[in-house]
Write a protein that holds these residues in place. Structure first.
Motif, mmCIF file in Angstrom:
data_model
loop_
_atom_site.group_PDB
_atom_site.id
_atom_site.type_symbol
_atom_site.label_atom_id
_atom_site.label_comp_id
_atom_site.label_asym_id
_atom_site.label_seq_id
_atom_site.Cartn_x
_atom_site.Cartn_y
_atom_site.Cartn_z
ATOM 1 N N ASP A 20 0.841 -1.208 0.000
ATOM 2 C CA ASP A 20 0.000 0.000 0.000
ATOM 3 C C ASP A 20 0.871 1.251 0.000
ATOM 4 O O ASP A 20 0.575 2.230 -0.696
ATOM 5 C CB ASP A 20 -0.940 0.006 1.212
ATOM 6 C CG ASP A 20 -2.060 -1.013 1.102
ATOM 7 O OD1 ASP A 20 -2.342 -1.490 -0.019
ATOM 8 O OD2 ASP A 20 -2.662 -1.340 2.154
ATOM 9 N N GLY A 21 1.959 1.206 0.779
ATOM 10 C CA GLY A 21 2.883 2.337 0.815
ATOM 11 C C GLY A 21 3.571 2.561 -0.520
ATOM 12 O O GLY A 21 3.782 3.706 -0.943
ATOM 13 N N ILE A 22 3.920 1.472 -1.196
ATOM 14 C CA ILE A 22 4.565 1.567 -2.506
ATOM 15 C C ILE A 22 3.613 2.204 -3.522
ATOM 16 O O ILE A 22 4.009 3.069 -4.310
ATOM 17 C CB ILE A 22 5.036 0.175 -2.985
ATOM 18 C CG1 ILE A 22 6.169 -0.339 -2.089
ATOM 19 C CG2 ILE A 22 5.487 0.220 -4.447
ATOM 20 C CD1 ILE A 22 6.452 -1.832 -2.239
ATOM 21 N N ILE A 23 2.367 1.799 -3.489
ATOM 22 C CA ILE A 23 1.365 2.376 -4.392
ATOM 23 C C ILE A 23 1.234 3.872 -4.137
ATOM 24 O O ILE A 23 1.189 4.679 -5.076
ATOM 25 C CB ILE A 23 0.012 1.644 -4.232
ATOM 26 C CG1 ILE A 23 0.129 0.211 -4.763
ATOM 27 C CG2 ILE A 23 -1.115 2.404 -4.935
ATOM 28 C CD1 ILE A 23 -1.033 -0.697 -4.394
ATOM 29 N N LYS A 24 1.225 4.261 -2.875
ATOM 30 C CA LYS A 24 1.148 5.686 -2.526
ATOM 31 C C LYS A 24 2.387 6.427 -3.035
ATOM 32 O O LYS A 24 2.276 7.544 -3.553
ATOM 33 C CB LYS A 24 1.020 5.834 -1.012
ATOM 34 C CG LYS A 24 0.815 7.252 -0.556
ATOM 35 C CD LYS A 24 0.612 7.326 0.948
ATOM 36 C CE LYS A 24 0.462 8.787 1.361
ATOM 37 N NZ LYS A 24 0.378 8.941 2.799
ATOM 38 N N ASP A 27 1.918 7.009 -6.677
ATOM 39 C CA ASP A 27 0.931 8.077 -6.875
ATOM 40 C C ASP A 27 1.535 9.453 -6.624
ATOM 41 O O ASP A 27 1.174 10.427 -7.289
ATOM 42 C CB ASP A 27 -0.274 7.881 -5.951
ATOM 43 C CG ASP A 27 -1.192 6.760 -6.397
ATOM 44 O OD1 ASP A 27 -1.135 6.373 -7.589
ATOM 45 O OD2 ASP A 27 -1.978 6.268 -5.549
ATOM 46 N N GLU A 28 2.441 9.526 -5.664
ATOM 47 C CA GLU A 28 3.063 10.798 -5.304
ATOM 48 C C GLU A 28 4.261 11.150 -6.186
ATOM 49 O O GLU A 28 4.850 12.223 -6.029
ATOM 50 C CB GLU A 28 3.514 10.763 -3.839
ATOM 51 C CG GLU A 28 2.364 10.665 -2.854
ATOM 52 C CD GLU A 28 2.817 10.425 -1.420
ATOM 53 O OE1 GLU A 28 4.024 10.179 -1.187
ATOM 54 O OE2 GLU A 28 1.951 10.483 -0.527
ATOM 55 N N GLY A 29 4.629 10.237 -7.071
ATOM 56 C CA GLY A 29 5.751 10.495 -7.959
ATOM 57 C C GLY A 29 7.101 10.473 -7.255
ATOM 58 O O GLY A 29 8.012 11.204 -7.642
ATOM 59 N N ARG A 30 7.221 9.623 -6.254
ATOM 60 C CA ARG A 30 8.470 9.546 -5.489
ATOM 61 C C ARG A 30 9.607 8.997 -6.331
ATOM 62 O O ARG A 30 9.395 8.393 -7.394
ATOM 63 C CB ARG A 30 8.268 8.677 -4.244
ATOM 64 C CG ARG A 30 7.223 9.185 -3.270
ATOM 65 C CD ARG A 30 7.746 10.177 -2.259
ATOM 66 N NE ARG A 30 8.764 9.612 -1.398
ATOM 67 C CZ ARG A 30 8.515 8.952 -0.274
ATOM 68 N NH1 ARG A 30 7.258 8.773 0.135
ATOM 69 N NH2 ARG A 30 9.507 8.489 0.450
ATOM 70 N N ASP A 34 13.913 4.782 -4.522
ATOM 71 C CA ASP A 34 13.232 4.587 -3.238
ATOM 72 C C ASP A 34 12.085 3.593 -3.382
ATOM 73 O O ASP A 34 11.887 2.727 -2.527
ATOM 74 C CB ASP A 34 12.702 5.919 -2.692
ATOM 75 C CG ASP A 34 13.804 6.874 -2.296
ATOM 76 O OD1 ASP A 34 14.954 6.423 -2.072
ATOM 77 O OD2 ASP A 34 13.533 8.096 -2.204
ATOM 78 N N ILE A 35 11.348 3.701 -4.477
ATOM 79 C CA ILE A 35 10.244 2.774 -4.750
ATOM 80 C C ILE A 35 10.793 1.365 -4.938
ATOM 81 O O ILE A 35 10.282 0.399 -4.360
ATOM 82 C CB ILE A 35 9.426 3.231 -5.970
ATOM 83 C CG1 ILE A 35 8.729 4.557 -5.673
ATOM 84 C CG2 ILE A 35 8.415 2.158 -6.386
ATOM 85 C CD1 ILE A 35 8.131 5.245 -6.890
#
Length: 89
Positions: A20-24, A27-30, A34-35
Motif C-alpha cells: 500500500d505504501g509503494i502504491i502511494k 501516486d506521489e511520484g516519489r 526509493d520505490i
C-alpha cells in the motif's frame, strides 16, 4: 492456527502495508530508487512468509503423509515448489 501460520500472517499483513505504501509512493511520484528499495523489502518479507508456510507444511502435512504411507506425492509437491523458488531468483 499454529505458530508458523501466525508469524506468516503477521509477515503478510506487514507486506500488505508495504505494498500500500509503494502504491502511494508511485501516486506521489516519489524517486524510483526509493520505490524499488521498498519493492525489494516487500519481496523479502513475502519470502519469509513463504518459508514459514513451507516449514509448517513439512512439519505437519508431509510428516503426517509419511506416517500414512502417502509421502511420495508430498515430496513431489515440495520439489515443484523448490523449482519455482529457484526460477524466481
Amino acid at each position: 492456527m499454529n505458530d508458523e501460520q501466525k508469524k506468516a500472517m503477521q509477515y503478510l499483513k506487514t507486506a500488505k502495508g508495504q505494498i500500500d505504501g509503494i502504491i502511494k509512493m508511485l501516486d506521489e511520484g516519489r524517486y524510483c530508487i526509493d520505490i524499488s528499495n521498498q519493492i525489494i523489502a516487500a519481496q523479502s518479507i513475502l519470502k519469509r512468509a513463504n518459508m514459514l508456510i513451507l516449514k509448517q507444511h513439512l512439519n505437519h502435512c508431509v510428516k503426517d503423509a509419511f506416517l500414512h504411507d502417502t509421502g511420495e506425492e508430498k515430496v513431489d509437491e515440495i520439489i515443484d515448489i523448490l523449482g519455482k523458488l529457484m526460477e524466481s531468483r
